[in-house]
Design a protein around this motif. Structure first.
Motif, PDB file in Angstrom:
ATOM      1  N   UNK A 213      48.274 -14.468  49.287  1.00 48.64           N
ATOM      2  CA  UNK A 213      48.995 -15.165  48.213  1.00 48.64           C
ATOM      3  C   UNK A 213      48.813 -16.669  48.343  1.00 48.64           C
ATOM      4  N   UNK A 214      48.830 -17.178  49.571  1.00 52.71           N
ATOM      5  CA  UNK A 214      48.637 -18.605  49.792  1.00 52.71           C
ATOM      6  C   UNK A 214      47.258 -19.060  49.352  1.00 52.71           C
ATOM      7  N   UNK A 215      46.261 -18.229  49.612  1.00 51.72           N
ATOM      8  CA  UNK A 215      44.900 -18.550  49.192  1.00 51.72           C
ATOM      9  C   UNK A 215      44.806 -18.626  47.678  1.00 51.72           C
ATOM     10  N   UNK A 216      45.414 -17.676  46.986  1.00 47.46           N
ATOM     11  CA  UNK A 216      45.392 -17.667  45.522  1.00 47.46           C
ATOM     12  C   UNK A 216      46.112 -18.897  44.972  1.00 47.46           C
ATOM     13  N   UNK A 217      47.272 -19.201  45.527  1.00 50.41           N
ATOM     14  CA  UNK A 217      48.014 -20.362  45.043  1.00 50.41           C
ATOM     15  C   UNK A 217      47.252 -21.655  45.322  1.00 50.41           C
ATOM     16  N   UNK A 218      46.730 -21.792  46.540  1.00 43.50           N
ATOM     17  CA  UNK A 218      45.987 -22.994  46.915  1.00 43.50           C
ATOM     18  C   UNK A 218      44.784 -23.196  45.993  1.00 43.50           C
ATOM     19  N   UNK A 219      44.054 -22.129  45.710  1.00 51.40           N
ATOM     20  CA  UNK A 219      42.876 -22.275  44.855  1.00 51.40           C
ATOM     21  C   UNK A 219      43.271 -22.596  43.417  1.00 51.40           C
ATOM     22  N   UNK A 220      44.429 -22.148  42.982  1.00 54.87           N
ATOM     23  CA  UNK A 220      44.911 -22.499  41.646  1.00 54.87           C
ATOM     24  C   UNK A 220      45.155 -24.002  41.558  1.00 54.87           C
ATOM     25  N   UNK A 221      45.848 -24.545  42.541  1.00 56.03           N
ATOM     26  CA  UNK A 221      46.124 -25.986  42.550  1.00 56.03           C
ATOM     27  C   UNK A 221      44.826 -26.766  42.729  1.00 56.03           C
TER      28      UNK A 221
ATOM     29  N   UNK B 136      50.890 -33.547  37.161  1.00 52.38           N
ATOM     30  CA  UNK B 136      52.210 -33.067  37.591  1.00 52.38           C
ATOM     31  C   UNK B 136      52.664 -31.874  36.761  1.00 52.38           C
ATOM     32  N   UNK B 137      52.485 -31.961  35.457  1.00 53.24           N
ATOM     33  CA  UNK B 137      52.904 -30.879  34.569  1.00 53.24           C
ATOM     34  C   UNK B 137      52.126 -29.588  34.855  1.00 53.24           C
ATOM     35  N   UNK B 138      50.828 -29.714  35.067  1.00 53.36           N
ATOM     36  CA  UNK B 138      50.005 -28.537  35.328  1.00 53.36           C
ATOM     37  C   UNK B 138      50.360 -27.884  36.668  1.00 53.36           C
ATOM     38  N   UNK B 139      50.580 -28.703  37.692  1.00 53.64           N
ATOM     39  CA  UNK B 139      50.963 -28.153  38.996  1.00 53.64           C
ATOM     40  C   UNK B 139      52.343 -27.506  38.910  1.00 53.64           C
ATOM     41  N   UNK B 140      53.262 -28.140  38.217  1.00 53.45           N
ATOM     42  CA  UNK B 140      54.601 -27.565  38.039  1.00 53.45           C
ATOM     43  C   UNK B 140      54.515 -26.216  37.339  1.00 53.45           C
ATOM     44  N   UNK B 141      53.707 -26.117  36.307  1.00 55.75           N
ATOM     45  CA  UNK B 141      53.523 -24.861  35.590  1.00 55.75           C
ATOM     46  C   UNK B 141      52.910 -23.800  36.503  1.00 55.75           C
ATOM     47  N   UNK B 142      51.927 -24.190  37.313  1.00 53.16           N
ATOM     48  CA  UNK B 142      51.306 -23.246  38.248  1.00 53.16           C
ATOM     49  C   UNK B 142      52.330 -22.720  39.250  1.00 53.16           C
ATOM     50  N   UNK B 143      53.185 -23.599  39.766  1.00 60.57           N
ATOM     51  CA  UNK B 143      54.224 -23.189  40.712  1.00 60.57           C
ATOM     52  C   UNK B 143      55.198 -22.222  40.037  1.00 60.57           C
ATOM     53  N   UNK B 144      55.656 -22.563  38.844  1.00 59.57           N
ATOM     54  CA  UNK B 144      56.600 -21.701  38.121  1.00 59.57           C
ATOM     55  C   UNK B 144      55.999 -20.319  37.877  1.00 59.57           C
ATOM     56  N   UNK B 145      54.741 -20.278  37.441  1.00 58.99           N
ATOM     57  CA  UNK B 145      54.109 -18.991  37.159  1.00 58.99           C
ATOM     58  C   UNK B 145      53.881 -18.190  38.429  1.00 58.99           C
ATOM     59  N   UNK B 146      53.496 -18.861  39.513  1.00 61.09           N
ATOM     60  CA  UNK B 146      53.322 -18.165  40.782  1.00 61.09           C
ATOM     61  C   UNK B 146      54.636 -17.550  41.240  1.00 61.09           C
ATOM     62  N   UNK B 147      55.699 -18.346  41.209  1.00 63.51           N
ATOM     63  CA  UNK B 147      57.001 -17.842  41.661  1.00 63.51           C
ATOM     64  C   UNK B 147      57.515 -16.720  40.760  1.00 63.51           C
ATOM     65  N   UNK B 148      57.284 -16.834  39.471  1.00 61.22           N
ATOM     66  CA  UNK B 148      57.702 -15.783  38.548  1.00 61.22           C
ATOM     67  C   UNK B 148      57.002 -14.468  38.892  1.00 61.22           C
ATOM     68  N   UNK B 149      55.739 -14.547  39.203  1.00 65.79           N
ATOM     69  CA  UNK B 149      54.969 -13.347  39.531  1.00 65.79           C
ATOM     70  C   UNK B 149      55.267 -12.793  40.902  1.00 65.79           C
ATOM     71  N   UNK B 150      55.660 -13.658  41.858  1.00 70.76           N
ATOM     72  CA  UNK B 150      55.873 -13.226  43.228  1.00 70.76           C
ATOM     73  C   UNK B 150      57.338 -12.948  43.558  1.00 70.76           C
ATOM     74  N   UNK B 151      58.239 -13.333  42.678  1.00 69.19           N
ATOM     75  CA  UNK B 151      59.667 -13.184  42.964  1.00 69.19           C
ATOM     76  C   UNK B 151      60.060 -11.716  43.024  1.00 69.19           C
ATOM     77  N   UNK B 152      60.825 -11.388  44.028  1.00 73.82           N
ATOM     78  CA  UNK B 152      61.317 -10.025  44.183  1.00 73.82           C
ATOM     79  C   UNK B 152      62.263  -9.712  43.037  1.00 73.82           C
ATOM     80  N   UNK B 153      62.090  -8.555  42.449  1.00 76.49           N
ATOM     81  CA  UNK B 153      62.963  -8.134  41.359  1.00 76.49           C
ATOM     82  C   UNK B 153      63.848  -7.005  41.842  1.00 76.49           C
ATOM     83  N   UNK B 154      64.981  -6.884  41.225  1.00 77.57           N
ATOM     84  CA  UNK B 154      65.893  -5.785  41.573  1.00 77.57           C
ATOM     85  C   UNK B 154      65.693  -4.662  40.578  1.00 77.57           C
TER      86      UNK B 154
END
Length: 80
Positions: free
Chosen positions: A34-42, A60-78
Motif C-alpha cells: 500500500x505504501x508503494x502504491x501511495x508513494x508512486x501516486x504522489x 497541494x490540492x492534488x496531493x490532498x485529493x490523493x490522500x483523501x482517495x487513498x484513505x477512503x479506499x483503505x479505511x476499514x468499514x463496518x
C-alpha cells in the motif's frame, strides 16, 4: 545494501500506513504494498508538476485529493 533516496522516503510512508493498519483504522493486504502504491501516486503528481502538465499551484490540492482517495479506499468499514 545501500538505501536509495526513494527507499528512505518510502520507509516513512510505509511506517505511517503500518501504524494505521495496526491500529485497525486501515484495512490493507500489506503496508509495504500500500505504501508503494501511495508513494508512486504522489511521485506521479510531482512528475506532472515538474513536467508542466499541472501547475505548481495545483500541487497541494492534488496531493490532498490523493490522500483523501487513498484513505477512503483503505479505511476499514463496518459490516451493516
Amino acid at each position: 545494501m545501500a538505501i536509495t533516496a526513494a527507499e528512505g522516503a518510502l520507509a516513512g510512508v510505509v511506517e505511517f500506513i503500518a501504524h494505521g493498519a495496526a491500529s485497525g483504522e486501515l484495512d490493507l493486504d500489506g503496508p509495504h504494498r500500500a505504501g508503494t502504491i501511495f508513494f508512486t501516486t504522489v511521485q506521479g503528481i510531482v512528475t506532472l508538476v515538474n513536467g508542466g502538465l499541472a501547475s505548481a499551484q495545483e500541487l497541494d490540492e492534488l496531493v490532498e485529493l490523493a490522500v483523501e482517495q487513498f484513505l477512503r479506499g483503505a479505511r476499514r468499514t463496518t459490516a451493516t
